[in-house]
Structure formats: C-alpha cells, structure tokens
Scaffold this active site. Structure first.
Site, PDB file in Angstrom:
ATOM      1  N   CYS A 122       0.836  -1.205   0.000  1.00  0.00           N
ATOM      2  CA  CYS A 122       0.000   0.000   0.000  1.00  0.00           C
ATOM      3  C   CYS A 122       0.868   1.251   0.000  1.00  0.00           C
ATOM      4  CB  CYS A 122      -0.940  -0.005   1.205  1.00  0.00           C
ATOM      5  SG  CYS A 122      -0.116  -0.196   2.807  1.00  0.00           S
ATOM      6  N   THR A 170      -1.414  -2.248  12.087  1.00  0.00           N
ATOM      7  CA  THR A 170      -1.890  -3.408  11.334  1.00  0.00           C
ATOM      8  C   THR A 170      -1.840  -4.644  12.227  1.00  0.00           C
ATOM      9  OG1 THR A 170       0.293  -4.015  10.468  1.00  0.00           O
ATOM     10  CG2 THR A 170      -1.004  -2.429   9.180  1.00  0.00           C
ATOM     11  N   THR A 177      10.129  -0.288   6.617  1.00  0.00           N
ATOM     12  CA  THR A 177       9.263  -0.392   5.447  1.00  0.00           C
ATOM     13  C   THR A 177      10.149  -0.636   4.237  1.00  0.00           C
ATOM     14  OG1 THR A 177       7.662   0.708   4.005  1.00  0.00           O
ATOM     15  CG2 THR A 177       9.244   2.121   5.111  1.00  0.00           C
TER      16      THR A 177
END
Length: 339
Positions: free
Chosen positions: A158, A188, A216
């Site tokens: 995403c 999450t 990330t």
C-alpha cells in the site's frame, strides 16, 4: 469475458478487496466474479466479518450461509473452502478460477505462490511485496509493462502504491537525485494489541498506545517499478494508533532548483490527466479521517509542499486498506484482459 476469481485468505485485505469489487461493480466498472474463497476460519465467522466492519460499516447487501460451505452475498454464491495444505491443494480447476488473489500473507514467495497455477489457476496476484514474482505492478507507474506473459504478479505494498506515483511525477519533471521517506502508517495486524513477544521488539509494544518506529520496504521497492530510481530512496515507518488512513512524506534532492508553485502545478496536472483515478490533488487542510474510504492510491496534499533551493518535501495521504484494495481490483481487471 467475466474474470473468475478465487481469494486465498479472507482477512482484512481479502474482505476489503471483495468490498471494493462490489463498489466498482455498482458503477459498472469491474467485470469480475469471486467464485471461491479459502480461509481456515469457520464460515459463519467469515460471513459475520464480511457483513460487519468497524471501519467500512455494514455491507449494504444481505449476507448468509447456505449449506455451511457457501457464502451468499445478495444473489451471488461464493464457495467457502478451508484447505490447509497450501496453494497446490486448492481445487481452483474445479471452480474454473482464472485469477487467484493471494492475500494470506503466507505465500508471497513466487515458488510457493506457483502452487495456485499447479491447482488450475491461470494467474496469481500477490497482495503484498513478493519474492521473485514475474513482475511487480504499481498502477500509474508501470502497469503498461504487463504484457500477459507474466503469471505471478505482485501488487506491491500500500505504501509503495502511494509513494511511487509521488516519486514518478517528481522524477519525470525535476529529476530525483536521492531521497528519504517516512510513512506515518495506521497500525496493522502484525503488531500487538498489548505488550507481548514479537520478532520486531518495537512492534512488540501495544499498537493502540504507542507511536511505533519500524521498517518499510516501500522506498527500496521503488526500484522494482522505476528502475531509474533503484538505490536512490530509503526510509522507515512510524506506526500510529489509528485503524486506517496513512500519510507518506518524501524529501528529495532534485536535479534543479524549483518552487512550491512549480511542484504543485505538475502534481495537479498529473492528477487531472495521466494519473487520474490514481493520484488525487487536494488543497484543503485535511487530516487522516478525511481520506478513509478514498479509492485513490496517493492523495497529494499541496498545502504541505516545502522547498529549499533544489530540495523538496512532498506529502501524500492514502487509505492503506481501501486504496490498495481498489488497485487489486484494477489489477485483476488488467490481468483478466490478457486471458
């Protein structure tokens, strides 16, 4: 031709994908039918979680169970499987599945995802960054590289779907020399609700009580969809106590000096032109709740653009669940056209 889809893993992304598909179908966009899902959770729970959602609200369709192995949504019947032995054991051939959406998070390696092809599917779309896929696609950036020959396709993450359009517009117009990004990201399911053991010690801490710095791969993954930027971007994530609605901050050294107005103008042009439906331009002072259920991949916030000579900071919001799930629907449609 209607594309027949199987979903492996009916969790947050699997259910959001299905809801996004229904939303697109209401506008006559997606010629896609979900014929089967596979999840080891009992079917009554799956039906309940599809019908009621803490973020998206109640599904505007009747949801029921038929004969305990079929979920009925409106007039559509979806066979509900509970195969534990892996992708190769799934009866996709029996259901005439064309495309599998692999959303368990367990089979992101192409060697494992290939089992879906062995089970009778024609194509596999992994709803996550994948290891050794035939191609990684980000809509608006490199979807033109899909030619039908690739069988295992990653929809990236995403955050990459938010960052890549941002980087593309900036690089195409001004040239990115190097850059660093931060995504301020909703929590999450790979975080803990309360403090407890986790392989990432920061994610071991309570998600709803902390700002949690973590890794990330979004910045490095840009090189997969924009090879010219390989090795030029890096960054990290800050997980924050909200359920969805995230924002990416990219600071880049450019090849020439620019102004705030110049940057905002090219993003507005892109949002109204070649990236329409992917990139959205806003000039209102929005906050995270304002972009929840927005289907765009990247929502450019013009009021946050900053410039010092040839260094620029640009910011885009994204609903990390809903925006991404809409791109999954788009990718199924793109892949389906090649069948």
């Amino acid at each position: 031709m209607t594309v027949r889809v199987g979903i492996n893993g009916f969790g947050r992304i699997g259910r959001n994908f299905y809801r996004a598909l229904l939303a697109q179908q209401e506008h006559g966009i997606a010629d896609v039918q979900v014929v089967a899902i596979n999840d080891i959770t009992d079917n009554s729970t799956l039906a309940y979680l599809l019908k009621f959602d803490s973020i998206l609200g109640r599904l505007p369709h009747d949801v029921s169970l038929e004969e305990e192995d079929t979920i009925v949504v409106g007039s559509e019947k979806i066979k509900a499987l509970a195969v534990r032995e892996g992708p190769a054991a799934l009866p996709w051939h029996a259901f005439g599945v064309d495309v599998v959406v692999e959303s368990t998070g367990l089979f992101t390696n192409a060697a494992k995802a290939k089992g879906h092809l062995e089970a009778g599917a024609k194509k596999v779309i992994v709803s996550a960054p994948a290891t050794d896929p035939d191609i990684t696609i980000v809509f608006g950036v490199n979807d033109d590289k899909y030619d039908g020959s690739q069988n295992i396709i990653s929809n990236a993450s995403c955050t990459t779907n938010c960052l890549a359009p941002l980087a593309k517009v900036l690089h195409d117009q001004f040239g990115i020399v190097k850059g660093l990004m931060t995504t301020v990201h909703a929590y999450t399911q790979d975080q803990n609700l309360q403090d407890g053991p986790h392989s990432d010690l920061r994610r071991a801490r309570a998600a709803a009580l902390n700002v949690v710095p973590t890794s990330t791969g979004a910045a490095k993954a840009i090189g997969l969809v924009m090879p010219e930027l390989k090795g030029k971007l890096d960054g990290y994530a800050l997980r924050v106590p909200i359920p969805t609605g995230s924002v990416t901050d990219l600071t880049a050294d450019l090849s020439k000096c620019v102004s705030v107005n110049e940057i905002n103008a090219v993003f507005q042009d892109a949002a109204e032109g070649r990236l329409k439906g992917i990139l959205k331009y806003v000039d209102a002072p929005i906050v995270s709740s304002d972009i929840v259920t927005d289907p765009h991949s990247s929502i450019f916030d013009s009021g946050l653009t900053k410039v010092i000579a040839s260094q620029a900071k640009v910011v885009s919001w994204y609903d990390n669940e809903w925006g991404y799930s809409n791109r999954l629907v788009d990718l199924v449609g793109l892949v389906g056209k090649s069948l």
